[in-house]
Scaffold this motif. Structure first.
Motif, PDB file in Angstrom:
ATOM      1  N   GLN A   1       0.821  -1.205   0.000  1.00  0.00           N
ATOM      2  CA  GLN A   1       0.000   0.000   0.000  1.00  0.00           C
ATOM      3  C   GLN A   1       0.859   1.261   0.000  1.00  0.00           C
ATOM      4  O   GLN A   1       0.609   2.205  -0.765  1.00  0.00           O
ATOM      5  N   GLU A   2       1.875   1.287   0.851  1.00  0.00           N
ATOM      6  CA  GLU A   2       2.722   2.476   0.938  1.00  0.00           C
ATOM      7  C   GLU A   2       3.525   2.673  -0.339  1.00  0.00           C
ATOM      8  O   GLU A   2       3.771   3.801  -0.754  1.00  0.00           O
ATOM      9  N   TRP A   3       3.911   1.576  -0.974  1.00  0.00           N
ATOM     10  CA  TRP A   3       4.599   1.668  -2.269  1.00  0.00           C
ATOM     11  C   TRP A   3       3.655   2.214  -3.337  1.00  0.00           C
ATOM     12  O   TRP A   3       4.027   3.062  -4.141  1.00  0.00           O
ATOM     13  N   VAL A   4       2.413   1.719  -3.358  1.00  0.00           N
ATOM     14  CA  VAL A   4       1.409   2.211  -4.297  1.00  0.00           C
ATOM     15  C   VAL A   4       1.223   3.715  -4.125  1.00  0.00           C
ATOM     16  O   VAL A   4       1.189   4.477  -5.101  1.00  0.00           O
TER      17      VAL A   4
ATOM     18  N   VAL B   1       1.114   4.331  -8.107  1.00  0.00           N
ATOM     19  CA  VAL B   1       0.684   3.141  -8.842  1.00  0.00           C
ATOM     20  C   VAL B   1      -0.839   3.039  -8.803  1.00  0.00           C
ATOM     21  O   VAL B   1      -1.485   3.479  -7.841  1.00  0.00           O
ATOM     22  N   ARG B   2      -1.417   2.466  -9.842  1.00  0.00           N
ATOM     23  CA  ARG B   2      -2.850   2.156  -9.881  1.00  0.00           C
ATOM     24  C   ARG B   2      -3.000   0.640  -9.943  1.00  0.00           C
ATOM     25  O   ARG B   2      -2.543   0.011 -10.885  1.00  0.00           O
ATOM     26  N   LEU B   3      -3.639   0.083  -8.920  1.00  0.00           N
ATOM     27  CA  LEU B   3      -3.782  -1.367  -8.815  1.00  0.00           C
ATOM     28  C   LEU B   3      -5.252  -1.740  -8.747  1.00  0.00           C
ATOM     29  O   LEU B   3      -5.997  -1.193  -7.933  1.00  0.00           O
ATOM     30  N   VAL B   4      -5.664  -2.662  -9.612  1.00  0.00           N
ATOM     31  CA  VAL B   4      -7.030  -3.193  -9.615  1.00  0.00           C
ATOM     32  C   VAL B   4      -6.963  -4.685  -9.344  1.00  0.00           C
ATOM     33  O   VAL B   4      -6.211  -5.410 -10.001  1.00  0.00           O
ATOM     34  N   VAL B   5      -7.731  -5.138  -8.359  1.00  0.00           N
ATOM     35  CA  VAL B   5      -7.823  -6.565  -8.064  1.00  0.00           C
ATOM     36  C   VAL B   5      -9.291  -6.971  -8.193  1.00  0.00           C
ATOM     37  O   VAL B   5     -10.155  -6.420  -7.503  1.00  0.00           O
ATOM     38  N   VAL B   6      -9.560  -7.911  -9.090  1.00  0.00           N
ATOM     39  CA  VAL B   6     -10.915  -8.395  -9.349  1.00  0.00           C
ATOM     40  C   VAL B   6     -11.109  -9.726  -8.626  1.00  0.00           C
ATOM     41  O   VAL B   6     -10.303 -10.653  -8.789  1.00  0.00           O
TER      42      VAL B   6
ATOM     43  N   ASN C   1      -5.376   1.357   4.572  1.00  0.00           N
ATOM     44  CA  ASN C   1      -6.016   2.668   4.675  1.00  0.00           C
ATOM     45  C   ASN C   1      -7.190   2.714   3.696  1.00  0.00           C
ATOM     46  O   ASN C   1      -6.982   2.600   2.486  1.00  0.00           O
ATOM     47  N   PRO C   2      -8.431   2.879   4.175  1.00  0.00           N
ATOM     48  CA  PRO C   2      -9.573   2.881   3.249  1.00  0.00           C
ATOM     49  C   PRO C   2      -9.553   4.032   2.255  1.00  0.00           C
ATOM     50  O   PRO C   2     -10.283   4.007   1.272  1.00  0.00           O
ATOM     51  N   ARG C   3      -8.722   5.045   2.509  1.00  0.00           N
ATOM     52  CA  ARG C   3      -8.590   6.130   1.530  1.00  0.00           C
ATOM     53  C   ARG C   3      -7.662   5.734   0.385  1.00  0.00           C
ATOM     54  O   ARG C   3      -7.635   6.398  -0.650  1.00  0.00           O
ATOM     55  N   VAL C   4      -6.898   4.672   0.591  1.00  0.00           N
ATOM     56  CA  VAL C   4      -5.995   4.181  -0.454  1.00  0.00           C
ATOM     57  C   VAL C   4      -6.588   2.946  -1.119  1.00  0.00           C
ATOM     58  O   VAL C   4      -6.649   2.856  -2.354  1.00  0.00           O
ATOM     59  N   ALA C   5      -7.032   1.984  -0.322  1.00  0.00           N
ATOM     60  CA  ALA C   5      -7.584   0.726  -0.834  1.00  0.00           C
ATOM     61  C   ALA C   5      -9.094   0.723  -0.627  1.00  0.00           C
ATOM     62  O   ALA C   5      -9.572   0.647   0.501  1.00  0.00           O
TER      63      ALA C   5
ATOM     64  N   VAL D   1       3.439  -8.323  -7.800  1.00  0.00           N
ATOM     65  CA  VAL D   1       3.586  -6.870  -7.811  1.00  0.00           C
ATOM     66  C   VAL D   1       4.999  -6.516  -7.352  1.00  0.00           C
ATOM     67  O   VAL D   1       5.430  -6.946  -6.276  1.00  0.00           O
ATOM     68  N   PRO D   2       5.738  -5.731  -8.140  1.00  0.00           N
ATOM     69  CA  PRO D   2       7.142  -5.433  -7.797  1.00  0.00           C
ATOM     70  C   PRO D   2       7.280  -4.318  -6.760  1.00  0.00           C
ATOM     71  O   PRO D   2       7.996  -3.340  -6.959  1.00  0.00           O
ATOM     72  N   TYR D   3       6.594  -4.482  -5.630  1.00  0.00           N
ATOM     73  CA  TYR D   3       6.638  -3.437  -4.611  1.00  0.00           C
ATOM     74  C   TYR D   3       7.936  -3.525  -3.815  1.00  0.00           C
ATOM     75  O   TYR D   3       8.639  -4.544  -3.821  1.00  0.00           O
ATOM     76  N   ARG D   4       8.244  -2.479  -3.121  1.00  0.00           N
ATOM     77  CA  ARG D   4       9.383  -2.445  -2.209  1.00  0.00           C
ATOM     78  C   ARG D   4       8.974  -1.678  -0.959  1.00  0.00           C
ATOM     79  O   ARG D   4       8.026  -0.904  -0.981  1.00  0.00           O
ATOM     80  N   GLU D   5       9.704  -1.909   0.099  1.00  0.00           N
ATOM     81  CA  GLU D   5       9.366  -1.225   1.348  1.00  0.00           C
ATOM     82  C   GLU D   5       9.770   0.237   1.265  1.00  0.00           C
ATOM     83  O   GLU D   5      10.901   0.567   0.885  1.00  0.00           O
ATOM     84  N   ILE D   6       8.845   1.112   1.583  1.00  0.00           N
ATOM     85  CA  ILE D   6       9.097   2.551   1.603  1.00  0.00           C
ATOM     86  C   ILE D   6       9.389   2.962   3.046  1.00  0.00           C
ATOM     87  O   ILE D   6       8.537   2.770   3.928  1.00  0.00           O
ATOM     88  N   PRO D   7      10.589   3.483   3.327  1.00  0.00           N
ATOM     89  CA  PRO D   7      10.888   3.881   4.714  1.00  0.00           C
ATOM     90  C   PRO D   7       9.882   4.915   5.203  1.00  0.00           C
ATOM     91  O   PRO D   7       9.607   5.898   4.502  1.00  0.00           O
ATOM     92  N   PRO D   8       9.306   4.707   6.364  1.00  0.00           N
ATOM     93  CA  PRO D   8       8.328   5.675   6.877  1.00  0.00           C
ATOM     94  C   PRO D   8       9.019   6.974   7.276  1.00  0.00           C
ATOM     95  O   PRO D   8      10.206   6.977   7.637  1.00  0.00           O
ATOM     96  N   PRO D   9       8.311   8.091   7.191  1.00  0.00           N
ATOM     97  CA  PRO D   9       8.916   9.359   7.613  1.00  0.00           C
ATOM     98  C   PRO D   9       9.207   9.354   9.103  1.00  0.00           C
ATOM     99  O   PRO D   9       8.508   8.699   9.888  1.00  0.00           O
ATOM    100  N   ALA D  10      10.249  10.056   9.472  1.00  0.00           N
ATOM    101  CA  ALA D  10      10.598  10.151  10.890  1.00  0.00           C
ATOM    102  C   ALA D  10       9.514  10.935  11.623  1.00  0.00           C
ATOM    103  O   ALA D  10       9.170  12.052  11.242  1.00  0.00           O
ATOM    104  N   VAL D  11       8.968  10.312  12.650  1.00  0.00           N
ATOM    105  CA  VAL D  11       7.896  10.940  13.433  1.00  0.00           C
ATOM    106  C   VAL D  11       8.244  10.834  14.909  1.00  0.00           C
ATOM    107  O   VAL D  11       8.685   9.786  15.379  1.00  0.00           O
TER     108      VAL D  11
END
Length: 273
Positions: A30-33, A38-43, A64-68, A229-239
């Protein structure tokens, strides 16, 4: 590949452990998308009571329901019936950084509409011709399209129907269309075979999920999706959580000025030690 029907049911503890691991990977996807636009459709398609809804629930559980977004369209309106068939689905395709999970899709025309006579023969034939063209356009435009068919045996489907009938929390899932599918099992089988012949294309192949064991089906489907899906881990922002500022004299209003829900939980018998 091992025969999943002969492998037996996946035990609960290993299932829950692996499901959580896969769901953690889905969050990474999701974070990579979102980061890469990226636009991903799953049927999700398949027979009634094949386990589509439960799998979708597990896929989306920690996202996140705003993403998926789960797309489950109702019966078309009179206006929609007069539109180009794919028109009502197009607004639900994802924008950059989004995932659309279709709980049934445009393939309604190849299944229930065709078998139940809700569309004409000409409309059905037009669908079989246009669907591969429509999906090729989606893929050519950069959308990642994954299509899963959940396959369930007639014996297991019957067992699940009876379970829905006996469970008041799931009785609503047993629709007239579900009951009709029992007497039209072979008609739906022929419709599925014909659909596969026309729409199992290299650009958007069908992936069949054996779903007599719901736990196995969920794990297999999610693991496969992640592998394609060729996703990769996206480092989260420092919080960092800031310290709470000192009080400036605020006092909460008296509790009797507000209406609280009754403490229903207090009526429950205490759990044994």
């Amino acid at each position: 590949m091992a025969d999943s029907k002969a492998a037996g049911r996946v035990p609960r503890k290993p299932y829950e452990r692996e499901l959580l691991r896969l769901q953690t990977e889905l969050v990474k996807l999701q974070e990579w998308v979102r980061a890469e636009g990226v636009r991903l459709v799953v049927v999700f398609e398949g027979r009634d009571a094949a386990g589509k809804g439960g799998t979708i629930k597990r896929v989306a559980e920690h996202l996140n329901p705003r993403v998926a977004r789960i797309v489950a369209l109702p019966t078309p309106t009179e206006r929609e019936r007069g539109q180009w068939y794919f028109q009502r689905y197009a607004p639900h395709l994802p924008a950059p950084g989004e995932v659309s999970l279709f709980d049934r899709s445009w393939y309604n025309r190849a299944g229930v509409e065709h078998v139940m006579g809700f569309c004409t023969k000409a409309e059905y034939q037009r669908f079989l011709h246009q669907c591969p063209l429509f999906e090729r356009m989606l893929v050519e435009d950069g959308i990642l399209l994954r299509k899963y068919w959940f396959s369930v045996s007639d014996e297991e489907q019957q067992r699940r129907f009876h379970k829905r009938l006996e469970d008041p929390t799931r009785r609503w899932k047993l629709s007239p269309m579900d009951l009709e599918s029992i007497s039209r099992w072979e008609a739906y089988s022929r419709a599925k075979d014909e659909m596969m012949v026309h729409t199992d294309i290299p650009e958007a192949p069908w992936y069949v999920v054996e779903s007599d064991d719901k736990r196995r089906a969920r794990l297999n489907m999610i693991a496969h999706l992640l592998s394609t899906v060729p996703y990769r881990e996206i480092p989260p922002p420092a919080v960092s959580i800031p310290p709470r500022p000192p009080s400036t004299g605020y006092e909460r209003p008296p509790r009797d000025l507000q209406t609280y829900v009754p403490d229903h939980a207090a009526s429950l018998a205490p759990a044994p030690d």
